[in-house]
Design a protein around this motif. Structure first.
Motif, PDB file in Angstrom:
ATOM      1  N   GLN A  50      -5.452 -11.676  -4.878  1.00 53.99           N
ATOM      2  CA  GLN A  50      -5.657 -11.985  -6.489  1.00 53.99           C
ATOM      3  C   GLN A  50      -4.484 -11.985  -7.065  1.00 53.99           C
ATOM      4  O   GLN A  50      -4.004 -11.035  -7.976  1.00 53.99           O
ATOM      5  N   GLU A  51      -3.631 -13.006  -6.668  1.00 51.37           N
ATOM      6  CA  GLU A  51      -2.198 -13.222  -7.253  1.00 51.37           C
ATOM      7  C   GLU A  51      -1.452 -11.712  -7.039  1.00 51.37           C
ATOM      8  O   GLU A  51      -0.785 -11.534  -8.443  1.00 51.37           O
ATOM      9  N   ARG A  52      -1.577 -11.233  -6.014  1.00 50.97           N
ATOM     10  CA  ARG A  52      -0.906  -9.999  -5.727  1.00 50.97           C
ATOM     11  C   ARG A  52      -1.061  -8.793  -6.330  1.00 50.97           C
ATOM     12  O   ARG A  52      -0.565  -7.473  -6.247  1.00 50.97           O
ATOM     13  N   VAL A  53      -2.284  -8.651  -7.544  1.00 49.12           N
ATOM     14  CA  VAL A  53      -2.735  -7.826  -8.365  1.00 49.12           C
ATOM     15  C   VAL A  53      -3.055  -6.826  -7.151  1.00 49.12           C
ATOM     16  O   VAL A  53      -2.773  -5.213  -7.515  1.00 49.12           O
ATOM     17  N   LEU A  54      -4.088  -7.075  -6.353  1.00 45.67           N
ATOM     18  CA  LEU A  54      -4.557  -6.137  -5.488  1.00 45.67           C
ATOM     19  C   LEU A  54      -3.550  -5.235  -4.679  1.00 45.67           C
ATOM     20  O   LEU A  54      -3.595  -4.147  -4.311  1.00 45.67           O
ATOM     21  N   ALA A  55      -2.502  -6.096  -4.010  1.00 46.33           N
ATOM     22  CA  ALA A  55      -1.648  -5.487  -3.414  1.00 46.33           C
ATOM     23  C   ALA A  55      -0.685  -4.423  -4.229  1.00 46.33           C
ATOM     24  O   ALA A  55      -0.436  -3.340  -3.744  1.00 46.33           O
ATOM     25  N   LYS A  56      -0.377  -4.751  -5.251  1.00 44.95           N
ATOM     26  CA  LYS A  56       0.247  -3.777  -6.284  1.00 44.95           C
ATOM     27  C   LYS A  56      -0.481  -2.623  -6.474  1.00 44.95           C
ATOM     28  O   LYS A  56      -0.158  -1.397  -6.572  1.00 44.95           O
ATOM     29  N   ARG A  57      -1.938  -2.606  -6.527  1.00 46.70           N
ATOM     30  CA  ARG A  57      -2.911  -1.611  -6.707  1.00 46.70           C
ATOM     31  C   ARG A  57      -2.818  -0.665  -5.692  1.00 46.70           C
ATOM     32  O   ARG A  57      -2.846   0.581  -5.660  1.00 46.70           O
ATOM     33  N   PHE A  58      -2.668  -1.169  -4.338  1.00 42.21           N
ATOM     34  CA  PHE A  58      -2.643  -0.540  -3.170  1.00 42.21           C
ATOM     35  C   PHE A  58      -1.496   0.282  -3.054  1.00 42.21           C
ATOM     36  O   PHE A  58      -1.515   1.286  -2.735  1.00 42.21           O
ATOM     37  N   LEU A  59      -0.411  -0.310  -3.293  1.00 43.55           N
ATOM     38  CA  LEU A  59       0.785   0.391  -3.082  1.00 43.55           C
ATOM     39  C   LEU A  59       1.005   1.385  -4.236  1.00 43.55           C
ATOM     40  O   LEU A  59       1.533   2.488  -3.979  1.00 43.55           O
ATOM     41  N   THR A  60       0.429   1.169  -5.299  1.00 48.49           N
ATOM     42  CA  THR A  60       0.375   2.329  -6.466  1.00 48.49           C
ATOM     43  C   THR A  60      -0.556   3.403  -5.928  1.00 48.49           C
ATOM     44  O   THR A  60      -0.122   4.626  -6.229  1.00 48.49           O
ATOM     45  N   PHE A  61      -1.580   3.005  -5.438  1.00 46.99           N
ATOM     46  CA  PHE A  61      -2.604   3.859  -4.919  1.00 46.99           C
ATOM     47  C   PHE A  61      -1.814   4.836  -3.777  1.00 46.99           C
ATOM     48  O   PHE A  61      -1.698   6.178  -3.908  1.00 46.99           O
ATOM     49  N   LEU A  62      -1.269   4.282  -2.860  1.00 44.48           N
ATOM     50  CA  LEU A  62      -0.713   4.867  -1.829  1.00 44.48           C
ATOM     51  C   LEU A  62       0.496   5.807  -2.221  1.00 44.48           C
ATOM     52  O   LEU A  62       0.497   7.126  -1.827  1.00 44.48           O
TER      53      LEU A  62
END
Length: 121
Positions: A50-62
């Motif tokens: 989703q245009e890297r939004v989910l990847a950023k959310r994962f790294l933020t979570f981590l």
């Protein structure tokens, strides 16, 4: 085991199940079909998250989980795998997730020591 599986899948001829591994590409084809049918994303293809939004959310979570919970790397690994499953992201290889968790844990240790250095770390 194969006979039991064939029975569970209501396949009359168990030899058909045994032939599944004859063509290795078949398993990949079926995995892609399942992924598409259930809306999963591939971890390695972060561009499609989703245009890297989910990847950023994962790294933020981590990073957030590492900083706010007194957990070791194993627990952080399990939490990360759970997050990816909840967000329908196919799990990467163990070594990929291990590197991400290890990197976050290393940053946490270094920052903790830097902050504590003035207190005699």
């Amino acid at each position: 085991m194969v006979d039991y599986l064939a029975g569970q899948l209501e396949i009359g001829d168990p030899s058909q199940v045994k032939r599944y591994v004859v063509r290795p590409q078949t398993a990949y084809d079926h995995a892609w079909m399942i992924r598409d049918a259930y809306g999963y994303r591939v971890f390695e293809d972060r561009e499609s998250w989703q245009e890297r939004v989910l990847a950023k959310r994962f790294l933020t979570f981590l990073h957030g989980r590492a900083w706010t919970h007194a957990e070791g790397p194993a627990a952080l690994f399990e939490q990360s795998a759970g997050w990816l499953r909840r967000h329908r992201v196919l799990l990467p290889g163990v070594s990929v997730l291990e590197r991400l968790v290890g990197g976050v844990s290393g940053v946490k240790r270094r920052r903790g020591c830097l902050g504590a250095r003035s207190r005699g770390c």
